[in-house]
Design a protein around this motif. Sequence first.
Motif, PDB file in Angstrom:
ATOM      1  N   ASN A 182       4.296  12.188  29.355  1.00 39.94           N
ATOM      2  CA  ASN A 182       2.997  12.210  30.028  1.00 39.94           C
ATOM      3  C   ASN A 182       3.345  12.070  31.353  1.00 39.94           C
ATOM      4  N   TYR A 183       2.750  12.553  32.386  1.00 39.03           N
ATOM      5  CA  TYR A 183       2.875  12.604  33.987  1.00 39.03           C
ATOM      6  C   TYR A 183       1.360  12.260  34.674  1.00 39.03           C
ATOM      7  N   ASN A 184       1.571  10.909  35.284  1.00 37.49           N
ATOM      8  CA  ASN A 184       0.182  10.798  36.007  1.00 37.49           C
ATOM      9  C   ASN A 184       0.174  11.220  37.444  1.00 37.49           C
ATOM     10  N   PHE A 185      -0.411  12.385  37.820  1.00 34.39           N
ATOM     11  CA  PHE A 185      -0.455  12.901  39.020  1.00 34.39           C
ATOM     12  C   PHE A 185      -1.173  11.777  39.995  1.00 34.39           C
ATOM     13  N   ASP A 186      -2.197  11.110  39.620  1.00 34.89           N
ATOM     14  CA  ASP A 186      -2.791   9.994  40.376  1.00 34.89           C
ATOM     15  C   ASP A 186      -3.635   9.193  39.513  1.00 34.89           C
ATOM     16  N   ASP A 187      -4.435   8.144  40.032  1.00 39.27           N
ATOM     17  CA  ASP A 187      -5.467   7.568  39.031  1.00 39.27           C
ATOM     18  C   ASP A 187      -6.388   8.127  38.356  1.00 39.27           C
ATOM     19  N   LYS A 188      -6.334   9.497  38.565  1.00 37.94           N
ATOM     20  CA  LYS A 188      -7.556  10.390  38.109  1.00 37.94           C
ATOM     21  C   LYS A 188      -6.972  11.438  37.168  1.00 37.94           C
ATOM     22  N   THR A 189      -5.788  11.874  37.193  1.00 42.40           N
ATOM     23  CA  THR A 189      -5.394  12.974  36.476  1.00 42.40           C
ATOM     24  C   THR A 189      -4.219  12.803  35.705  1.00 42.40           C
ATOM     25  N   THR A 190      -4.089  13.279  34.381  1.00 48.28           N
ATOM     26  CA  THR A 190      -2.787  12.894  33.524  1.00 48.28           C
ATOM     27  C   THR A 190      -2.620  14.195  32.837  1.00 48.28           C
ATOM     28  N   LEU A 191      -1.328  14.605  32.935  1.00 50.69           N
ATOM     29  CA  LEU A 191      -0.979  15.718  32.008  1.00 50.69           C
ATOM     30  C   LEU A 191      -0.147  15.115  30.993  1.00 50.69           C
ATOM     31  N   SER A 192      -0.187  15.796  29.595  1.00 48.13           N
ATOM     32  CA  SER A 192       0.749  15.501  28.424  1.00 48.13           C
ATOM     33  C   SER A 192       1.160  16.654  27.812  1.00 48.13           C
ATOM     34  N   LEU A 193       2.391  16.652  27.388  1.00 43.67           N
ATOM     35  CA  LEU A 193       2.974  17.581  26.572  1.00 43.67           C
ATOM     36  C   LEU A 193       3.330  17.221  25.389  1.00 43.67           C
ATOM     37  N   THR A 194       3.231  17.607  24.296  1.00 42.26           N
ATOM     38  CA  THR A 194       3.824  16.985  23.024  1.00 42.26           C
ATOM     39  C   THR A 194       4.298  18.088  22.090  1.00 42.26           C
ATOM     40  N   LYS A 195       5.545  17.817  21.915  1.00 40.72           N
ATOM     41  CA  LYS A 195       6.517  18.561  20.886  1.00 40.72           C
ATOM     42  C   LYS A 195       6.410  17.989  19.331  1.00 40.72           C
ATOM     43  N   PHE A 196       5.916  18.557  18.436  1.00 46.20           N
ATOM     44  CA  PHE A 196       6.132  17.984  17.080  1.00 46.20           C
ATOM     45  C   PHE A 196       6.450  18.733  15.899  1.00 46.20           C
ATOM     46  N   ARG A 197       6.595  18.273  14.807  1.00 44.29           N
ATOM     47  CA  ARG A 197       7.059  18.910  13.392  1.00 44.29           C
ATOM     48  C   ARG A 197       6.652  18.017  12.258  1.00 44.29           C
ATOM     49  N   VAL A 198       5.742  18.304  11.687  1.00 47.06           N
ATOM     50  CA  VAL A 198       5.541  17.533  10.402  1.00 47.06           C
ATOM     51  C   VAL A 198       5.435  18.398   9.069  1.00 47.06           C
ATOM     52  N   GLU A 199       6.714  17.839   8.495  1.00 45.46           N
ATOM     53  CA  GLU A 199       6.630  18.736   7.118  1.00 45.46           C
ATOM     54  C   GLU A 199       5.658  18.288   6.062  1.00 45.46           C
ATOM     55  N   SER A 200       5.639  18.987   4.856  1.00 47.35           N
ATOM     56  CA  SER A 200       4.562  18.624   3.930  1.00 47.35           C
ATOM     57  C   SER A 200       4.572  17.168   3.483  1.00 47.35           C
ATOM     58  N   ASN A 201       5.610  16.556   3.239  1.00 47.02           N
ATOM     59  CA  ASN A 201       5.456  15.293   2.780  1.00 47.02           C
ATOM     60  C   ASN A 201       6.117  14.252   3.726  1.00 47.02           C
ATOM     61  N   GLY A 202       5.989  14.668   4.992  1.00 43.31           N
ATOM     62  CA  GLY A 202       6.674  13.957   6.045  1.00 43.31           C
ATOM     63  C   GLY A 202       5.813  12.712   6.566  1.00 43.31           C
ATOM     64  N   ASP A 203       4.551  12.800   6.347  1.00 42.93           N
ATOM     65  CA  ASP A 203       3.519  11.896   6.711  1.00 42.93           C
ATOM     66  C   ASP A 203       2.983  10.984   5.440  1.00 42.93           C
ATOM     67  N   MET A 204       1.850  10.113   5.768  1.00 44.16           N
ATOM     68  CA  MET A 204       1.464   9.505   4.462  1.00 44.16           C
ATOM     69  C   MET A 204       0.168  10.249   4.328  1.00 44.16           C
ATOM     70  N   GLY A 205       0.074  10.812   3.056  1.00 45.53           N
ATOM     71  CA  GLY A 205      -1.060  11.303   2.567  1.00 45.53           C
ATOM     72  C   GLY A 205      -1.611  12.599   3.334  1.00 45.53           C
ATOM     73  N   LYS A 206      -0.473  13.194   4.047  1.00 43.35           N
ATOM     74  CA  LYS A 206      -1.073  14.483   4.880  1.00 43.35           C
ATOM     75  C   LYS A 206      -1.961  14.063   5.800  1.00 43.35           C
ATOM     76  N   GLN A 207      -1.868  12.821   6.615  1.00 45.48           N
ATOM     77  CA  GLN A 207      -2.834  12.197   7.403  1.00 45.48           C
ATOM     78  C   GLN A 207      -2.256  11.937   8.780  1.00 45.48           C
ATOM     79  N   SER A 208      -1.117  12.699   9.332  1.00 45.31           N
ATOM     80  CA  SER A 208      -0.784  12.372  10.482  1.00 45.31           C
ATOM     81  C   SER A 208      -1.697  12.679  11.669  1.00 45.31           C
ATOM     82  N   ASP A 209      -1.574  12.324  12.839  1.00 41.92           N
ATOM     83  CA  ASP A 209      -2.284  12.616  13.803  1.00 41.92           C
ATOM     84  C   ASP A 209      -2.070  13.966  14.406  1.00 41.92           C
ATOM     85  N   PHE A 210      -0.923  14.430  13.744  1.00 43.02           N
ATOM     86  CA  PHE A 210      -0.447  15.843  13.962  1.00 43.02           C
ATOM     87  C   PHE A 210      -0.656  16.888  12.980  1.00 43.02           C
ATOM     88  N   ASP A 211      -1.002  18.078  12.921  1.00 43.81           N
ATOM     89  CA  ASP A 211      -1.387  18.686  11.734  1.00 43.81           C
ATOM     90  C   ASP A 211      -0.092  18.887  10.666  1.00 43.81           C
TER      91      ASP A 211
END
Length: 315
Positions: free
Chosen positions: A239-268
């Motif tokens: 996350n990068y806050n340009f100022d108190d109004k604008t924020t940039l976010s970059l997220t790299k992720f990998r979720v395998e089929s049995n990697g989360d709980m009940g296939k209900q991660s916040d990532f697909d």
Amino acid sequence: MKKSIALTLLGLTFSAFPIAQAAPLTLNGDVSVSYEKDTAADAASSGSRYTLRLKGESELGSGWSLYGRVTAQYANNPSFGDYNLAAYGGEQKSVFSFDQFGLIHKNEQFVYKIGRQDAAVGKTALLYSRADSNIGKRTFVDGLSLSGTTGKTEIAALLAQEDNVGADDNRVYALRGGYNATDKLNFGLTLARYQDKVNESTNHWAVDGSYTFGKSSLTAEYTKSSSASENKAFALVFNYNFDDKTTLSLTKFRVESNGDMGKQSDFDNNNSGIYYGVAHKLNKAETLELVYKDQKSLNDGQKNSKFEATLTHSF
């Protein structure tokens, strides 16, 4: 009109509790309009949704309060709604629901919540998520959660049962301990169990770390389950806050089929990719958020993407 109906319904609900009548009812919430376009296998679909979320809380004394939430949403394409379509019978385009309720207890260190509520497990919700952005019935959990800090130690716990369609209300147990090594560095450990009534029940562990530097922050989380294969997941969030109004976010992720709980991660589930996000505060009440999700299936490498634009007015 929807806001007036929601205010009336929430007020009537709280007035049903005599103890709550002696205390003022605090209301807050937001209305939003969203546009989403999904692309997969060279085919695209899109839709818009209009959402109201209204939360109420009434003090009961001695740190206790009563809470409730009323929501409404219209989606011109039902598949893009934030509600559980299976709970509303197929092609429902609009829902109106009293979807969260219960008790809150606060002291100097911890907040306890008992009742129907949203839920997240893991620093980045990598393991499990039934987010507050969900709408309507059969999208949350019933149980007890706590969160807080004692000294330099963070503690979060969840003991809950899913509110699902039918009788398959699986259970979620989780405990995270975090440590604030400095005012910029935090690291933590999560232990969890997903008790599935139909499929395999799984145990999970996760480690995470966060570091803040200047206007930027970096959070990493890695998790593994007790499944025999395809049992890992990770997320790296910048996350990068340009100022108190604008924020940039970059997220790299990998979720395998049995990697989360009940296939209900916040990532697909069963996907890997990058999320690009920008949030800009137009004023004190209104925020514009743009998110582009560029990802691919881990099974066949098939690319898919999502673009979301949301304008929110908070009150």
